[in-house]
Design a protein around this motif. Structure first.
Motif, short mmCIF file in Angstrom:
data_model
loop_
_atom_site.label_atom_id
_atom_site.label_comp_id
_atom_site.label_asym_id
_atom_site.label_seq_id
_atom_site.Cartn_x
_atom_site.Cartn_y
_atom_site.Cartn_z
N ASP A 1 -8.17 2.77 -7.93
CA ASP A 1 -7.33 1.58 -8.07
C ASP A 1 -7.90 0.62 -9.10
O ASP A 1 -9.09 0.66 -9.45
CB ASP A 1 -7.19 0.88 -6.72
CG ASP A 1 -8.53 0.44 -6.17
OD1 ASP A 1 -8.87 -0.76 -6.29
OD2 ASP A 1 -9.27 1.31 -5.64
N LYS B 1 0.82 8.44 -7.88
CA LYS B 1 -0.52 8.84 -7.44
C LYS B 1 -0.53 10.32 -7.07
O LYS B 1 -1.44 11.07 -7.46
CB LYS B 1 -0.94 7.99 -6.24
CG LYS B 1 -2.22 8.46 -5.56
CD LYS B 1 -2.41 7.75 -4.23
CE LYS B 1 -3.56 8.34 -3.43
NZ LYS B 1 -3.67 7.74 -2.08
N TYR C 1 -1.51 0.24 -4.62
CA TYR C 1 -2.67 0.39 -3.74
C TYR C 1 -2.67 -0.73 -2.69
O TYR C 1 -2.95 -0.51 -1.52
CB TYR C 1 -3.95 0.34 -4.56
CG TYR C 1 -5.21 0.34 -3.73
CD1 TYR C 1 -5.68 1.51 -3.13
CD2 TYR C 1 -5.93 -0.85 -3.53
CE1 TYR C 1 -6.84 1.50 -2.35
CE2 TYR C 1 -7.09 -0.86 -2.76
CZ TYR C 1 -7.54 0.31 -2.16
OH TYR C 1 -8.67 0.30 -1.40
N SER D 1 0.80 -1.22 0.00
CA SER D 1 0.00 0.00 0.00
C SER D 1 0.84 1.28 0.00
O SER D 1 1.77 1.43 0.80
CB SER D 1 -0.91 -0.01 1.24
OG SER D 1 -1.66 1.19 1.32
N TYR E 1 -2.79 2.24 -8.20
CA TYR E 1 -3.56 3.42 -8.58
C TYR E 1 -3.40 3.71 -10.07
O TYR E 1 -2.36 3.46 -10.67
CB TYR E 1 -3.09 4.63 -7.78
CG TYR E 1 -3.53 4.60 -6.33
CD1 TYR E 1 -4.81 5.00 -5.97
CD2 TYR E 1 -2.66 4.18 -5.33
CE1 TYR E 1 -5.22 5.00 -4.65
CE2 TYR E 1 -3.05 4.17 -4.00
CZ TYR E 1 -4.34 4.57 -3.66
OH TYR E 1 -4.75 4.54 -2.36
#
Length: 492
Positions: A474, A396, A455, A372, A461
């Motif tokens: 995502d 992102k 993600y 993540s 993403y």
């Protein structure tokens, strides 16, 4: 009596020997006097600056002599190398070397071994004014600071042959280039120096250059000086700054400019955001200037960056031919497509190890795994792998900043894609759709552009858009999505 005569004869012989020895010794001294050890006192014209770095913007320039400084002294016959003996750290010093006694001496700083003195006209030939000069904080390259002196004794007052251009970049650079617009208006090269009637001059003879490059570690908010000849650039000039990312910023002067001996012209401070300093998008990797677009400055993770986007989508070989072309499709973390080629909806075969296409589980596995909110390592970034230099997939954070802060953005129903406008520039992203398993989906109606940010262990993403929808969300890493490369330029 006989003994007396013998004694007198012996004495005479001794005197004769001594006389001959003395005469031979005198002869040797007279021969050596053609070249002998000499000491010259070297002073300079100009103001009372106390250090080499202390240079006023309008007055004459004085450098302090430094340990190891050398000068050429011409005795009318030869170029003699003299080295500083005493006076380091002052503007008046002594230099020592070997030279012949002469009625007049001409000297040049710095010492140049190829130089020679022309007795027919009193000029010094074979001098070089450097086309590439070393950047020195708050000062200049001493090897380019040409000076000349003349005198009928061992005290010489040096006069500057060159003037200086002062610039202060507000950002770090790898080089600064001063360029004459005229093809025959020279700034450096092989030259002849003349002391004249106390007014030194320079004439270029060969290997001329219309530009001077200042190179080295050029730091932000620091003054630098470029040694220039006393010339007028009638056709105009330009000065460019290459920052540490390879971007070139240029200011152009269309009016003539005159450089004067012994005078500094201060061109001022230069910032990336100055209206008179334009970004020149030069080739970066395999991306030419006309394939890049400067979308302006955005705040990303608390810092300001200028976003330079590629004008078209990534392909396995570089960039698509036009901004409306779809380009190739990549799984997240893949640096090549899973197919051999495609045209429209027709794929021309899948690579043996990817016979299932962009199916579940086909995205590259990483160790350690991207989890993540972790951004790509550049070695896993297809934009960096294919284009080189500082190209990358937008993270992102980059997509968020770009989408939320562009001055305008809208769906283009004619061209089928999304248009972003900022910094008086436009970026078009075609609705290239995506590939799932072996099926080509939603081309012409939707766009899916990867980010370089994970993600979760199996999702990443991406920027997603269609008519009426634009968001960063995502998607499974195995999908084949488009890539639009970007470069980030830090802004002070």
């Amino acid at each position: 009596m006989k003994k007396y005569i013998q004694s007198m004869m012996a004495f005479a012989a001794i005197v004769s020997f001594a006389s001959c020895s003395s005469e031979d010794n005198n002869t040797t001294i007279e021969n050596e006097s053609a070249t002998k050890v000499m000491t010259f006192t070297a002073t300079q014209e100009g103001d009372e600056q106390s250090t080499r770095a202390a240079i006023s913007s309008t007055e004459s320039k004085v450098i302090n002599w430094q340990e190891g400084d050398q000068i050429s002294i011409f005795d009318g016959k030869t170029n003699n190398q003299f080295t500083l003996k005493n006076g380091a750290g002052t503007k008046s010093a002594t230099f020592q070397g070997n030279a012949a006694t002469a009625a007049k001496y001409t000297a040049v700083y710095p010492y140049q071994s190829e130089a020679s003195y022309d007795t027919s006209n009193g000029k010094v030939t074979g001098i070089t004014l450097k086309a590439t000069q070393n950047a020195t904080d708050n000062s200049f390259d001493k090897e380019a600071a040409l000076m000349i002196a003349e005198g009928d004794n061992t005290t010489l007052t040096f006069k500057n042959v060159v003037g200086y251009v002062k610039v202060t970049p507000k950002f770090a650079c790898s080089k600064i280039v001063l360029q004459a617009a005229g093809e025959s208006e020279y700034l450096a090269g092989m030259c002849t120096l003349s002391y004249g009637d106390g007014k030194p001059s320079i004439t270029f003879t060969s290997e001329q250059s219309t530009s001077i490059t200042l190179s080295g570690n050029i730091t932000a908010n620091t003054a630098y000086y470029i040694a220039v000849p006393a010339v007028t650039l009638t056709a105009g000039w330009s000065i460019s700054f290459t920052d540490n990312t390879g971007n070139v910023y240029t200011r152009t002067g269309s009016n003539s400019i005159t450089f004067k001996r012994n005078i500094v012209i201060n061109l001022g401070e230069f910032s990336r955001t100055d209206n008179n300093l334009k970004l020149t998008l030069t080739q970066n990797g395999i991306v030419p200037a006309d394939k890049q677009v400067d979308m302006g400055v955005f705040e990303i993770n608390g810092k300001n960056y200028r976003l330079i986007f590629a004008k078209s989508n990534l392909t396995k070989d570089g960039l698509a031919a036009s901004e409306s072309d779809y380009g190739d499709y990549f799984a997240w973390g893949a640096t090549e497509p899973w197919y051999t080629s495609y045209s429209g909806e027709n794929f021309q075969g899948w690579k043996p190890e990817h016979s299932s296409g962009y199916a579940s589980g086909t995205a590259p596995a990483f160790s350690p795994e991207y989890t993540s909110e972790k951004d790509f390592e550049m070695s896993d970034d297809p934009a960096r792998k294919i284009l080189g230099c500082d190209w990358q997939i937008p993270t992102k954070a980059i997509w968020y900043a770009f989408v939320n802060n562009s001055s305008s953005k809208s769906w283009d129903s004619d061209r089928k894609g999304y248009t972003f406008t900022n910094n008086s520039q436009t970026l078009f992203l075609p609705a290239a759709g995506y590939v799932r398993a072996k099926y080509f989906n939603d081309y012409g109606s939707q766009g899916r552009y990867w980010s370089g940010t994970a993600y979760s262990s199996s999702y990443a993403y991406r920027l997603s858009f269609s008519d009426g929808k634009l968001k960063v969300s995502d998607i499974a890493r195995s999908y084949g999505c488009s890539v639009r490369p970007v470069r980030l330029i830090p802004v002070d």
